[in-house]
Design an enzyme around this catalytic site. Structure first.
Site, PDB file in Angstrom:
ATOM      1  N   ARG A 229      36.835  47.028  38.044  1.00  7.92           N
ATOM      2  CA  ARG A 229      37.463  47.503  39.278  1.00  7.92           C
ATOM      3  C   ARG A 229      37.533  46.354  40.284  1.00  7.92           C
ATOM      4  NH1 ARG A 229      38.211  51.075  36.286  1.00  7.92           N
ATOM      5  NH2 ARG A 229      37.905  53.335  36.536  1.00  7.92           N
ATOM      6  N   GLU A 258      46.273  45.324  44.659  1.00  8.26           N
ATOM      7  CA  GLU A 258      47.166  45.002  43.546  1.00  8.26           C
ATOM      8  C   GLU A 258      48.598  45.403  43.873  1.00  8.26           C
ATOM      9  OE1 GLU A 258      45.472  46.933  40.120  1.00  8.26           O
ATOM     10  OE2 GLU A 258      43.804  45.508  39.984  1.00  8.26           O
ATOM     11  N   HIS A 276      46.195  43.845  35.336  1.00  8.20           N
ATOM     12  CA  HIS A 276      45.535  45.135  35.076  1.00  8.20           C
ATOM     13  C   HIS A 276      45.973  45.699  33.714  1.00  8.20           C
ATOM     14  CE1 HIS A 276      43.428  48.543  37.452  1.00  8.20           C
ATOM     15  NE2 HIS A 276      43.135  48.631  36.171  1.00  8.20           N
TER      16      HIS A 276
END
Length: 524
Positions: A229, A258, A276
């Site tokens: 995370r 992000e 990601h």
């Protein structure tokens, strides 16, 4: 027939468990195509594109269950679904292997400079001497957080001849031996690991876990990985430690924001990044679809689903009776988790008085959900709590006793670890609400809510005054204070409540006071 609608291009192959059911009819279409009668749909399967809002639920009056083919449920109004008695399930472990493999690939790429070397060759260069790498064999891998993904990463690291040292407050020595890892303190992982990989949820305890202070305690030349995370590693502090040469490099799949935009870490040659991609494999996408399809089929067969993320439906009458104790049990679970931040092998609950007349198994699960809430990276509730405890090697027990310690009802929780045992006892009093009446053997009385500070200290003259003075000198107002001791001059405790969470620097100042043993924050 149980009518199922699968949206967001969920692969047909993943829905096979539902296609095989004689009692289910599966439709694959978008929500707004107009070709599906939404009023007849019993089950809805979505990924992230479909927003399951109150407005959509109004259009689907027959809906009984929503399945999210993935982990995150930000696109689903959980509260609204729960209010309407609609079960929401997800697939918390469908991407475990995918993320573990991605982390390992990032680790190998980082130490062998593969992305950098690849880029130069593509540009017509041949710089063999510039990209001399480092072997994984014989290196110490420090894993922070030993859940599903951390465990899978450890397996792969051991095969490569790495020594794995793990910090996880829930991991017992026995469980560590089974996994073939060395149970370590946080400080030991920082100072001894050649490579550190984080695999914790993002909570108030783990946000900025690797920061200016803790990064300074790491080994010179350490490598850092974050495929968990964004926010667990302080990104500005990381850039600083890379620039000054203390951290050799970092591999990041996630960022606090992000996409990261014009981020200082992206300008550093020793940092490799991916957008990601931890769960982005064909297999993972298929796994999450299959897992959630199986959950819906289980629900269709009137069996208990393992991965529901909201409360199971119950009658209003039963709910009203159990609700006060349900909340008490959940808060007691959080208290045990915060106050006994060590490996736990057994959690047991003893019920007495009117509490023993209720559905105690449901209360035990509520306690477990509170215990795990801020400690693992999957959603925990009364449906999957027992499964998660079993998965982590924690034995769960409950019993009923006639001794209610002078109260109309009590719940007593005992947490057993490798070396220590911690207990907390609570009661519910009509018109007064839930109360904690014993904490680790100390008689006390406080309301389990808000921002609390649990302080263990020696019973010496002036200790309470010193605590009050430090807080007062820094403009911190104490809302309430409760104290307890076993005997004069021995061990004692105090529980303070505040209007807002106490800053970390204030806790450090309090820890430095004479006769203070330990301090734990409890936010309920």
């Amino acid at each position: 027939m149980f009518q199922v609608l699968a949206t967001d291009s969920i692969k047909e192959e993943g829905l096979q468990p539902l296609f095989e059911s004689e009692d289910a009819q599966v439709h694959m279409d978008s929500i707004d195509s107009g070709s599906i009668d939404l009023t007849r749909i019993d089950a809805l399967l979505v990924r992230s594109a479909t927003k399951v809002t109150a407005e959509l639920l109004d259009r689907m009056p027959s809906l009984k269950i929503v399945g999210r083919a993935g982990v995150g449920v930000d696109n689903i109004d959980i509260a609204e679904a729960t209010k309407r008695g609609i079960v929401v399930v997800n697939a918390p472990d469908g991407n475990t292997i995918s993320t573990a493999e991605h982390t390992f690939a990032m680790m190998a790429s980082l130490l062998r400079n593969i992305p950098q070397a690849h880029s130069t060759v593509k540009n017509g260069e041949w710089k063999r001497n510039k990209y001399i790498g480092t072997e994984l064999y014989g290196k110490v891998l420090g894993i922070i957080g030993m859940g599903r993904i951390g465990s899978e990463l450890a397996k792969r690291a051991r095969v490569f001849g790495m020594l794995v040292k793990v910090f996880d407050p829930f991991l017992t020595k026995e469980r560590a031996e089974v996994l073939g890892v060395q149970l370590s303190t946080f400080e030991e992982v920082l100072s001894e690991a050649d490579i550190i990989s984080v695999h914790t949820p993002l909570t108030k305890e783990t946000k900025g876990l690797l920061n200016e202070k803790t990064l300074s305690q790491t080994k010179q030349g350490v490598y850092l990985l974050n495929c968990a995370r964004g926010g667990i590693i302080d990104e500005i502090a990381l850039a600083h430690f890379i620039e000054k040469g203390h951290v050799a490099g970092a591999a990041l799949d996630v960022f606090e924001v992000e996409p990261p935009g014009d981020h200082p870490l992206l300008k550093l040659d020793s940092v490799i990044v991916t957008p990601h991609l931890g769960a982005s494999t064909k297999e993972a996408q298929l796994n999450v679809a299959t897992q959630v399809a199986k959950e819906i089929r289980t629900f269709l067969e009137n069996k208990t689903v393992a991965n529901s993320i909201n409360l199971p439906a119950m009658s209003k009458e039963i709910y009203e009776k159990i609700q006060p104790f349900h909340q008490l049990a959940k808060e007691m679970g959080k208290i045990v988790s915060e106050c006994h931040n060590k490996g736990i092998s057994e959690l047991s609950v003893t019920y007495s008085g009117t509490a023993a007349e209720l559905e105690t198994s449901f209360l035990t699960k509520a306690l477990l959900s509170g215990f795990f809430q801020n400690r693992i990276d999957v959603t925990v509730n009364e449906v999957n709590a027992i499964h998660i405890a079993k998965e982590r090697g924690i034995m769960v027990g409950e019993k009923v006793t006639g001794n209610s310690f002078g109260y109309a009802n009590t719940l007593t929780v005992t947490a057993k670890g490798d070396e220590e045992t911690f207990t907390v006892r609570g009661t519910y009093i009509g018109h007064y609400g839930p109360r904690i009446v014993n904490l680790d053997g100390f008689n006390i009385d406080f309301h389990p809510s808000g921002n609390l500070l649990y302080i263990q200290h020696m019973d010496r003259p002036g200790v309470i005054g010193h605590v009050g003075k430090v807080l007062g000198d820094h403009g911190v107002n104490i809302a309430t204070m409760q104290v307890g001791r076993k005997e004069a001059g021995g061990e004692a405790i105090m529980v303070l409540s505040f209007d807002k969470p106490l800053a970390e620097e204030m806790k450090e100042k309090l820890k430095s006071l004479q006769d203070i043993v330990t301090i734990n924050s409890i936010i309920l």
